[in-house]
Design an enzyme around this catalytic site. Structure first.
Site, PDB file in Angstrom:
ATOM      1  N   ARG A  27       0.746  -1.130   0.018  1.00 51.19           N
ATOM      2  CA  ARG A  27       0.071   0.146   0.008  1.00 51.19           C
ATOM      3  C   ARG A  27       0.856   1.445  -0.045  1.00 51.19           C
ATOM      4  NH1 ARG A  27      -5.532   1.647   0.671  1.00 51.19           N
ATOM      5  NH2 ARG A  27      -6.464  -0.595   0.611  1.00 51.19           N
ATOM      6  N   GLU A  56     -10.197   5.624   7.281  1.00 54.81           N
ATOM      7  CA  GLU A  56      -8.717   6.038   6.991  1.00 54.81           C
ATOM      8  C   GLU A  56      -8.279   7.351   6.419  1.00 54.81           C
ATOM      9  OE1 GLU A  56      -8.202   2.094   5.381  1.00 54.81           O
ATOM     10  OE2 GLU A  56      -6.412   2.071   6.693  1.00 54.81           O
TER      11      GLU A  56
HETATM   12  N1  MTE Z   1     -12.565   4.990  14.453  1.00 53.55           N
HETATM   13  C1  MTE Z   1     -12.526   4.509  15.752  1.00 53.55           C
HETATM   14  N2  MTE Z   1     -13.496   5.348  16.658  1.00 53.55           N
HETATM   15  N3  MTE Z   1     -11.918   3.624  16.181  1.00 53.55           N
HETATM   16  C2  MTE Z   1     -11.083   2.967  15.279  1.00 53.55           C
HETATM   17  O1  MTE Z   1     -10.363   2.117  15.850  1.00 53.55           O
HETATM   18  N4  MTE Z   1     -10.271   2.553  13.263  1.00 53.55           N
HETATM   19  C3  MTE Z   1     -10.166   3.224  11.800  1.00 53.55           C
HETATM   20  C4  MTE Z   1     -11.416   3.527  11.466  1.00 53.55           C
HETATM   21  N5  MTE Z   1     -11.898   4.664  12.275  1.00 53.55           N
HETATM   22  C5  MTE Z   1     -10.905   3.285  14.049  1.00 53.55           C
HETATM   23  C6  MTE Z   1     -11.728   4.249  13.574  1.00 53.55           C
HETATM   24  C7  MTE Z   1      -9.500   2.359  10.828  1.00 53.55           C
HETATM   25  S1  MTE Z   1      -7.972   1.684  11.028  1.00 53.55           S
HETATM   26  C8  MTE Z   1     -10.365   1.644   9.811  1.00 53.55           C
HETATM   27  S2  MTE Z   1      -9.572   0.599   8.943  1.00 53.55           S
HETATM   28  C9  MTE Z   1     -11.722   1.858   9.938  1.00 53.55           C
HETATM   29  O2  MTE Z   1     -12.209   2.439  10.937  1.00 53.55           O
HETATM   30  C10 MTE Z   1     -12.579   0.544   9.899  1.00 53.55           C
HETATM   31  O3  MTE Z   1     -13.854   0.722   9.989  1.00 53.55           O
HETATM   32  P1  MTE Z   1     -14.668   0.977   8.724  1.00 53.55           P
HETATM   33  O4  MTE Z   1     -14.277  -0.104   7.833  1.00 53.55           O
HETATM   34  O5  MTE Z   1     -16.231   0.600   9.080  1.00 53.55           O
HETATM   35  O6  MTE Z   1     -14.602   2.330   8.233  1.00 53.55           O
HETATM   36  N1  LUZ Z   2      -5.623  -4.537   5.496  1.00 54.19           N
HETATM   37  C1  LUZ Z   2      -5.112  -5.471   4.481  1.00 54.19           C
HETATM   38  C2  LUZ Z   2      -5.801  -3.243   5.250  1.00 54.19           C
HETATM   39  O1  LUZ Z   2      -5.289  -6.466   4.884  1.00 54.19           O
HETATM   40  N2  LUZ Z   2      -5.388  -4.986   3.169  1.00 54.19           N
HETATM   41  C3  LUZ Z   2      -5.500  -3.597   3.099  1.00 54.19           C
HETATM   42  O2  LUZ Z   2      -5.452  -3.570   1.759  1.00 54.19           O
HETATM   43  C4  LUZ Z   2      -5.666  -2.944   3.949  1.00 54.19           C
HETATM   44  N3  LUZ Z   2      -5.635  -1.482   3.659  1.00 54.19           N
HETATM   45  C5  LUZ Z   2      -5.986  -0.619   4.700  1.00 54.19           C
HETATM   46  C6  LUZ Z   2      -5.975  -1.020   5.910  1.00 54.19           C
HETATM   47  N4  LUZ Z   2      -5.736  -2.335   6.301  1.00 54.19           N
HETATM   48 MO1  MOS Z   3      -7.518  -0.137   9.576  1.00 53.13          MO
HETATM   49  S1  MOS Z   3      -5.500   0.067   9.389  1.00 53.13           S
HETATM   50  O1  MOS Z   3      -7.601  -0.962   8.237  1.00 53.13           O
HETATM   51  O2  MOS Z   3      -7.771  -1.407  10.602  1.00 53.13           O
END
Ligand code: MTE
Ligand code: LUZ
Ligand code: MOS
Length: 759
Positions: free
Chosen positions: A304, A706
């Site tokens: 990534r 993200e």
């Molecule tokens: N928001 C909160 N409050 N707590 C979390 O742990 N994780 C982040 C983001 N927002 C997180 C967060 C990460 S790393 C990801 S990948 C996404 O939430 C995952 O949730 P989604 O796929 O439902 O957006």
């Molecule tokens: N996890 C994963 C991830 O396994 N593949 C992905 O492409 C990715 N991208 C963002 C966050 N977690």
């Molecule tokens: Mo988020 S780094 O994809 O858990």
């Protein structure tokens, strides 16, 4: 609409791992972890611990019933060290005792004889020794070799970016309970219930169908529990297997910080070539990823980094190479952005350097190179770009020039306090880059009292995914949200889940839920058609619990109709599957169409730096952000605000420090500073970019988890600009985070050299 959890959160009634009522006979686990970063484990003495009060059992590698292996991507990580230790914090032995305190005290009585081996903490050193986790990965577009020859300006440099501690409020942990037939119920604070199930299966030797993993919610994950929740569940599971008793382990904060991996630090070399008109013609980057001692998720994180190495810019000639370097640190892991932010930091550094040398604002270079529609990414996908629209809208709404002018005016009247401004465009690809992971399932039951239960593969970790799932069901059935309950994420109800990660959980699980609800709805409409003598189900509409036929009210409502369907033996349940269409990627050619779509945005970030003391404040972050059609403004704005603050923390004050012995020095909240409410910018303005393009998110929304973190990168460059407003000869290395200490040292480099302080 509010987050469905907000009331129970505020009242302290939301259930986390530590709130699960304990079963009689529960034991507590604690681990002895390696005090050395690299060495041969000559001997291990657990005899004193075994004799300690309250201790029931001590478990070492030899006692494991199954495989001593937890590596998810590559099988290179033992659960418990057997012959060698590879990092400080590596698990060596498990103590089970009748209380948490007894377990922790007993761990202190374990001793290990370790013959030291060379410790490597620097990825460039590991690279020089050719100690790589996987073979290097590279992207090529055009021909940089030829292109550089035609460039008017070429700049080369190095950028370093440090890691980041996840600091979820709830530490890692698990709780296992023995079930019938030698099975296990595992409560885990994990983003990946199936990953936990698979890992427990491997280490215990039990088949997956005897292992039930259940997740209510997490007190934060941020990627830290995508893969690294597995070990704790495996420890408890092994404990339960060997004692036939429930076992719980909730990590102490310092254990968590010491034993778990973090965001990957990177060191990178870059070369950027521009034309007179500021077009970036060629870009080369070499990334050295600090993977830590085992693969964990480092290979996909590395990938990534390459996917996002040109951020929001179109560069016709790109060569980007990435090395995953093995060091004697805890294996680094997923963290919001998953390597993307690190890639973006490097090209933003290159642009900053070019701008400073050409004496133009960096924003001129950024603006001149924004992706246009149908520009090609280095990996072959064409951009449905909103880079220009988001930039233009942000400029229109916030007036970039005015912010710069105000900073300049302020600076001309202020000797030591300086303001700096930076622009930060973001482009982030949505989908797991490993295509097969882009699938999800949902199970929906309608009960005969009209209430609806939804289970999906998504894990609630504060990001509001349960609220969105409930909204999907409420919308399809046209019911008030109170009639929907989203239940725990459970491997018996939903199997073979992808982790809740890649910002894709709401998209994937939301689509699956939509399909399940629509399937049930279609059946109910068939029933209604018969009851009403209607010709066409299309004439039947459900609205707020009432049934309309050709726009006219009928005698039927949701409750009556559901019961009639049950009487007619029509199923009120559905289990649905969704897989993202149209995505593919081939690592043979390093080309494809890996992302369903991209999320775009642009932010302006302003800071004030005290150039006598080195301290600073982030005054504002103002962004135009691409939500598609947001499903939930409250939740999504919360994600943008939280992401921005987390990104600022990473770029400014959060400093992960390992010493040369591989010991984590920033091992508690007293030594690791994260943003508190006082460091949140006074102004965070969010303007939604209403993209009308048909995209693949649920109800035309775009993923939000993200991407906003990367606006925080702007804070780094704004601080740099403020420093240079004070002294234009200052040229600090591109080395994030820009802690107050580093700001001060860069301002007074000569003095600090004389005084022998700083580096
Ligand atoms: N928001 C909160 N409050 N707590 C979390 O742990 N994780 C982040 C983001 N927002 C997180 C967060 C990460 S790393 C990801 S990948 C996404 O939430 C995952 O949730 P989604 O796929 O439902 O957006
Ligand atoms: N996890 C994963 C991830 O396994 N593949 C992905 O492409 C990715 N991208 C963002 C966050 N977690
Ligand atoms: Mo988020 S780094 O994809 O858990």
């Amino acid at each position: 609409m509010k987050n469905v959890d907000s009331r129970s959160h505020v009242r302290g009634e939301s259930v986390y791992l530590d709130d699960i009522p304990l079963v009689q006979g529960t034991l507590y686990a604690c681990v002895f972890d390696s005090p050395h970063a690299h060495g041969i484990l000559k001997s291990l003495d657990t005899s004193e611990a075994e004799k300690a009060e309250g201790v029931v059992k001590v478990i070492t590698a030899q006692d494991l019933p199954g495989e001593n292996q937890i590596g998810g991507v590559i099988p290179d990580e033992p659960l418990l060290a057997d012959d060698e230790v590879h990092f400080q914090g590596m698990l060596v032995a498990i103590v089970l005792a009748v209380s948490e305190e007894a377990a922790r005290l007993a761990v202190k009585k374990i001793t290990a004889e370790i013959e030291p081996l060379e410790i490597v903490t620097d990825p460039r050193v590991a690279y020089a020794k050719n100690d790589l986790i996987v073979p290097p990965k590279a992207f090529h577009l055009g021909d940089t070799h030829t292109a550089f020859r035609a460039c008017d300006h070429i700049f080369e440099g190095r950028a370093d970016v440090n890691g980041q501690e996840h600091l979820y409020i709830e530490t890692q942990g698990a709780y296992t309970i023995p079930t019938e037939a030698g099975g296990l119920r595992v409560y885990s604070s994990t983003q990946g219930p199936t990953a936990v199930q698979r890992c427990v299966s491997r280490v215990t030797g039990l088949p997956m169908h005897l292992i039930e993993v259940d997740v209510q919610r997490l007190g934060g994950g941020f990627g830290g529990k995508e893969d690294q929740a597995n070990a704790w569940a495996a420890i408890c599971a092994v404990g339960t297997m060997l004692t036939k008793r429930p076992v719980k382990y909730a990590l102490h904060r310092m254990e968590d910080m010491r034993m778990t991996g973090k965001r990957h630090p990177y060191s990178a070399d870059y070369k950027i070539g521009l034309n007179k008109d500021l077009k970036i013609v060629a870009y080369e980057a070499v990334f050295y990823q600090n993977a830590g001692a085992a693969a964990d998720l480092s290979p996909p994180v590395l990938e990534r980094t390459l996917f996002h190495c040109t951020n929001s810019y179109y560069v016709p000639n790109v060569t980007a190479t990435a090395y995953s370097c093995r060091t004697n640190l805890p294996p680094n892991t997923a963290f919001r952005g998953f390597g993307g932010p690190q890639g973006m930091f490097v090209i933003e550094s290159a642009i900053a350097q070019a701008a400073e040398h050409l004496n133009v604002p960096a924003s001129d270079i950024q603006r001149a190179n924004l992706l246009q529609v149908d520009d090609e990414f280095p990996y072959g996908q064409l951009a449905e770009s909103e880079a220009v629209t988001s930039w233009e809208q942000a400029d229109g709404a916030f007036d970039f020039a005015r912010h710069q002018r105000e900073a300049d005016e302020f600076n001309s009247n202020s000797k030591y306090i300086k303001k700096g401004v930076a622009l930060m465009p973001v482009c982030f690809g949505i989908s797991f880059t490993k295509t097969p992971m882009n699938q999800a399932r949902s199970l929906v039951h309608v009960y005969t009292d009209g209430s609806v239960a939804v289970s999906t593969g998504a894990v609630e970790m504060g990001q509001g995914v349960n609220t969105k799932m409930a909204q999907v069901a409420a919308r399809v059935f046209s019911l008030p949200i109170e009639r929907i309950k989203v239940h725990t994420t459970n491997t018996l109800r939903i199997a073979n889940t992808s982790p809740t990660a890649a910002s894709a959980a709401a998209d994937l699980n939301g689509r699956a839920t939509q399909i399940a609800c629509e399937t049930i709805l279609a059946r109910l409409k068939e029933v209604a058609k018969g009851l009403l003598g209607a010709e066409n189900t299309a004439d039947i509409v459900f609205e707020n619990g009432f049934i309309f036929h050709k726009g006219e009210p009928t005698d039927w409502d949701w409750l009556k109709l559901v019961n009639e369907a049950q009487m007619q033996r029509v199923s009120l349940s559905e289990h649905s599957h969704y897989a993202t269409a149209g995505i593919h990627f081939d690592w043979g050619t390093a080309k494809g169409h890996p992302f369903a779509y991209h999320v775009y945005g642009a932010a302006i970030v302003g800071v004030t730096v005290d150039c006598l003391r080195g301290i600073y404040e982030v005054d504002y972050v103002k962004t135009v952000h691409d939500f598609g059609h947001t499903m939930n403004k409250a939740v999504d704005y919360g994600q943008v605000e939280g992401g921005i603050v987390q990104g600022i923390g990473w770029m400014t004050m959060e400093e992960v420090v390992y010493d040369e012995q591989g010991k984590l020095r920033s091992n508690a909240l007293s030594t690791y500073k994260i943003p508190d409410i006082y460091s949140v910018p006074k102004t965070i303005d969010i303007i939604p970019l209403e993209t009308s393009r048909e995209n693949l998110g649920v109800f035309s929304s775009k993923a939000v988890g993200e991407p906003p973190l990367m606006y925080g990168i702007g804070a780094y460059f704004a601080i740099r600009n403020a420093i240079r407003a004070y002294n234009s000869t200052v040229d600090p290395a591109f080395d994030a985070p820009f802690t107050a200490e580093k700001v001060l040292m860069s301002l007074y480099r000569e003095i600090s050299k004389e005084m022998k302080v700083g580096k």
